[in-house]
Design a protein around this motif. Structure first.
Motif, PDB file in Angstrom:
ATOM      1  N   ASP A 240      27.063 -48.429 -10.108  1.00 19.82           N
ATOM      2  CA  ASP A 240      26.774 -48.797  -8.720  1.00 19.82           C
ATOM      3  C   ASP A 240      27.805 -48.365  -7.888  1.00 19.82           C
ATOM      4  O   ASP A 240      27.584 -47.868  -6.650  1.00 19.82           O
ATOM      5  N   LYS A 241      29.164 -48.589  -8.299  1.00 22.44           N
ATOM      6  CA  LYS A 241      30.343 -47.955  -7.538  1.00 22.44           C
ATOM      7  C   LYS A 241      30.270 -46.441  -7.346  1.00 22.44           C
ATOM      8  O   LYS A 241      30.456 -45.889  -6.522  1.00 22.44           O
TER       9      LYS A 241
ATOM     10  N   THR B 104      31.082 -45.896 -15.934  1.00 23.96           N
ATOM     11  CA  THR B 104      31.265 -47.348 -16.516  1.00 23.96           C
ATOM     12  C   THR B 104      30.853 -48.152 -15.456  1.00 23.96           C
ATOM     13  O   THR B 104      30.377 -49.133 -15.607  1.00 23.96           O
ATOM     14  N   GLU B 105      30.755 -47.750 -14.092  1.00 19.63           N
ATOM     15  CA  GLU B 105      30.389 -48.604 -13.201  1.00 19.63           C
ATOM     16  C   GLU B 105      29.297 -47.617 -12.095  1.00 19.63           C
ATOM     17  O   GLU B 105      29.747 -47.077 -11.095  1.00 19.63           O
TER      18      GLU B 105
ATOM     19  N   ASP C 254      39.569 -41.707 -16.745  1.00 18.74           N
ATOM     20  CA  ASP C 254      39.762 -42.273 -15.293  1.00 18.74           C
ATOM     21  C   ASP C 254      40.167 -40.963 -14.715  1.00 18.74           C
ATOM     22  O   ASP C 254      40.525 -39.989 -14.773  1.00 18.74           O
TER      23      ASP C 254
ATOM     24  N   ARG D 249      32.085 -41.799 -18.659  1.00 17.50           N
ATOM     25  CA  ARG D 249      31.960 -42.430 -19.942  1.00 17.50           C
ATOM     26  C   ARG D 249      31.368 -40.877 -20.746  1.00 17.50           C
ATOM     27  O   ARG D 249      30.347 -40.508 -20.588  1.00 17.50           O
TER      28      ARG D 249
ATOM     29  N   SER E 196      24.970 -41.193 -11.047  1.00 16.36           N
ATOM     30  CA  SER E 196      25.681 -42.496 -11.186  1.00 16.36           C
ATOM     31  C   SER E 196      25.673 -42.950 -12.867  1.00 16.36           C
ATOM     32  O   SER E 196      26.222 -43.852 -13.210  1.00 16.36           O
TER      33      SER E 196
ATOM     34  N   LEU F  86      36.690 -43.621 -10.070  1.00 15.81           N
ATOM     35  CA  LEU F  86      35.628 -43.979 -10.981  1.00 15.81           C
ATOM     36  C   LEU F  86      36.082 -43.667 -12.499  1.00 15.81           C
ATOM     37  O   LEU F  86      37.041 -42.788 -12.756  1.00 15.81           O
ATOM     38  N   THR F  87      35.388 -43.930 -13.447  1.00 12.67           N
ATOM     39  CA  THR F  87      35.845 -43.605 -15.039  1.00 12.67           C
ATOM     40  C   THR F  87      34.579 -43.459 -15.638  1.00 12.67           C
ATOM     41  O   THR F  87      33.243 -43.889 -15.688  1.00 12.67           O
TER      42      THR F  87
END
Length: 470
Positions: free
Chosen positions: A211-212, A208-209, A242, A234, A204, A231-232
Motif C-alpha cells: 500500500d505504501k 513489504t508494504e 531498504d 522483498r 507494489s 520502501l523495502t
C-alpha cells in the motif's frame, strides 16, 4: 511531402501512347491531366522497359536523383543503383515481370553527385491493352532525412538503454495503472525476478508494504515527483533491501504523461550503520544531543530524556538553552561551537522538570554533510554532580582544618590554600594564589628546597620552616 499515388492503369496509358500502342486521340485528355499530376508530384516517378531502360522521368526524379530526363532517357536504371546491391535491381525486374507489385520497399540509391540517399519505392508492372507486360513504373520517395532522424533516435535510445543498464541502482518505469513497463538488470537482481516476469505486474507487489509503494507512485502522478521515498524490496528468496526512491513522470513529445520513471538507491548498509550508531548513542550513559544552527534540539538519546524528565517528542524542535539554570550561558556555549568548531568541559547545570539539578560538563563539536557543510552541533554532557559534591565535601574538610593547607605547582606556585593559611600569613586567598610558595617564609631558599624534595622523593615529613607573617 505530398502523398502521390499514380494508378498503374493511368501510367500505362501514358507509356502505351508514347509507344504507339493505344489510340492517342482517345486518351489525350486523360494524358494531359495525368502528365500534370506526374510532373507536379514531390515523388520521383519514372518508367522503364522490361529490361530496365528508362523511358520517362518527371521533375522530382531530376531533383531527387540529380539527373535530367535527357541524361537518363534510354539508359539502364542501374545508373542510379547502389554498387553494393547489383542483384537488387535484377530481382526487382524479375518480380515485376511476374506481376508482383512492390509497395514501400526501402533501399539506397546513388545521386549524380555521388551522394547516397535512402528511398522508399513502390513499383508496378505496365501492361499493353493486349495484356502483354511492357515495362515497369517506379514511384520513389526520398526518406534520407527521415532515416537519419530514426537512426539518431535509435542511437539515442540505445545510448540511454546502455546508461540505464550500467546503473547500479534499480530503475523501473510504471504505467498510470501501476504496472511495470520496463526494468533494468539491477531491478532483476534486487527482486530475483526476470524482466519478462516483472513486466505487466503490479509495481507494489515487490515490497513489504504494498500500500505504501502504491501510494508512492500515485504521489508522483499527482505532484510530478517524489524524493527519498522509503520502501523495502522483498527478494523472491526472502531477502529484504531498504531503498529510497526518487521518481518523476515522463511524457511524450506532445507533453502527455506516459508514466513514472523511478530510481531506487539501496540504503541497507547505511541504515544498518545508522542503527548501529543509534545503538551506541543510546548505550551511552552521558546525555547526548544534536543542535541546529538556530539552537533547536534535533535529536536526543535516552540519557538526555532521563536527566531532563522530558520526552524525546517534546524535546525535539525546542530551544537547547531552555533546559539549563543559565539559559544565556547555554546559548553562548553552542554559539562558541559554531564559531570555533568545538568546546571542551563547558560547565552548565541542567534543570529536571521536577526541579532536580544536575551539574554537567559539555564537550561539543560541529558535524557536517558529505560536502563539508556544517549541519549542526553534537554535544555530550558528562554528569559531574557527584564529583562536584565530593569536591565540595573535600573543600569543607580542608576549610575545617585548623592547620594551614596549601597546594603547590611544579614551578613552586601556590594553586590553592585554606582559610587557616590566609590567617597565618595575613594574605587573602586571591593574593596568595599564583605567587611563590617560598615567599612566605623567613628562609625562602629552605622552603624552596622543601617542596623540591617532595617532587623528587614523593614526600617530606616534619620539615621545619618559619612563616613570615605580613
Amino acid at each position: 511531402m505530398k502523398e502521390m499515388q499514380v494508378d498503374s492503369q493511368d501510367f500505362n496509358l501514358k507509356y502505351l501512347a508514347a509507344q504507339g500502342l493505344t489510340d492517342s486521340a482517345a486518351s489525350d485528355g486523360r494524358l494531359s491531366l495525368l502528365a500534370a499530376i506526374v510532373d507536379s508530384s514531390d515523388d520521383a516517378i519514372f518508367s522503364t522497359t522490361p529490361e530496365g531502360t528508362i523511358i520517362s522521368w518527371n521533375g522530382s526524379a531530376e531533383r531527387i536523383y540529380g539527373y535530367t530526363e535527357n541524361e537518363v532517357s534510354g539508359k539502364s536504371f542501374l545508373v542510379i543503383g547502389h554498387p553494393d546491391r547489383p542483384e537488387e535491381m535484377t530481382e526487382i525486374l524479375t518480380r515485376i515481370s511476374l506481376g508482383v507489385r512492390i509497395e514501400h520497399f526501402e533501399t539506397f540509391r546513388i545521386r549524380k553527385d555521388g551522394q547516397v540517399i535512402s528511398v522508399s519505392l513502390s513499383i508496378s508492372p505496365i501492361y499493353a491493352i493486349s495484356g502483354t507486360y511492357v515495362g515497369a513504373s517506379f514511384i520513389a520517395r526520398d526518406v534520407t532525412e527521415r532515416r537519419q532522424v530514426e537512426e539518431k533516435a535509435r542511437s539515442a535510445s540505445q545510448y540511454a538503454r546502455e546508461l540505464i543498464e550500467a546503473s547500479l541502482d534499480p530503475l523501473v518505469t510504471i504505467s498510470a495503472e501501476g504496472k511495470i513497463t520496463d526494468v533494468n538488470e539491477a531491478t532483476i537482481n534486487i527482486t530475483g525476478v526476470s524482466r519478462e516476469s516483472l513486466i505487466a505486474t503490479d509495481f507494489s507487489d515487490y515490497f513489504t508494504e504494498p500500500d505504501k509503494a502504491r501510494e508512492g507512485y500515485k504521489q508522483v502522478f499527482e505532484k510530478g515527483f517524489v524524493t527519498d521515498y522509503p520502501l523495502t524490496i522483498r527478494h523472491s528468496e526472502g531477502r529484504l533491501t531498504d531503498v529510497l526512491y526518487n521518481a518523476s513522470i515522463y511524457r511524450d513529445s506532445r507533453g502527455n504523461v506516459l508514466g513514472v520513471f523511478a530510481a531506487a538507491r539501496d540504503v541497507t548498509t547505511q541504515k544498518q550503520a545508522s542503527q548501529y550508531a543509534r545503538s551506541l548513542i543510546e548505550a551511552s550513559l552521558d546525555p547526548l544531543v544534536t543542535i541546529s544552527p538556530e539552537g533547536k534540539i534535533t535529536d536526543v538519546n535516552e540519557a538526555t530524556i532521563r536527566i531532563t524528565g522530558v520526552a524525546r517528542e517534546r524535546l525535539i524542535a525546542t530551544d537547547f538553552s531552555d533546559y539549563f539554570t543559565e539559559p544565556q550561558m547555554a546559548r553562548e556555549g553552542y554559539k562558541q561551537v559554531f564559531e570555533r568548531g568545538y568546546v571542551t568541559d563547558y560547565p552548565l547545570t541542567i534543570r529536571h522538570h521536577e526541579g532536580r539539578l544536575s551539574d554537567v560538563l559539555y564537550n561539543a563539536s560541529v558535524y557536517r554533510d558529505a560536502r563539508g557543510n556544517v549541519l549542526g552541533v553534537f554535544a555530550a554532557a558528562r554528569d559531574v554532580t557527584a564529583q562536584k559534591q565530593a569536591s565540595q565535601y573535600a573543600r569543607s574538610l580542608i576549610e575545617a582544618s585548623l592547620d594551614p593547607l596549601v597546594t603547590i605547582s611544579a614551578e613552586g606556585k601556590i594553586t590553592d590554600v585554606n582559610e587557616a593559611t590566609a590567617k597565618i600569613t595575613g594574605v587573602s586567598r586571591e593574593r596568595l594564589i599564583a605567587t611563590d610558595f617560598s615567599d612566605y617564609f623567613t628562609e625562602p631558599e629552605k622552603a624552596r628546597e622543601g617542596y623540591k624534595q617532595v617532587f623528587e622523593k614523593g614526600f617530606v615529613t616534619d620539615y621545619p620552616l618559619t612563616i613570615d607573617r605580613y
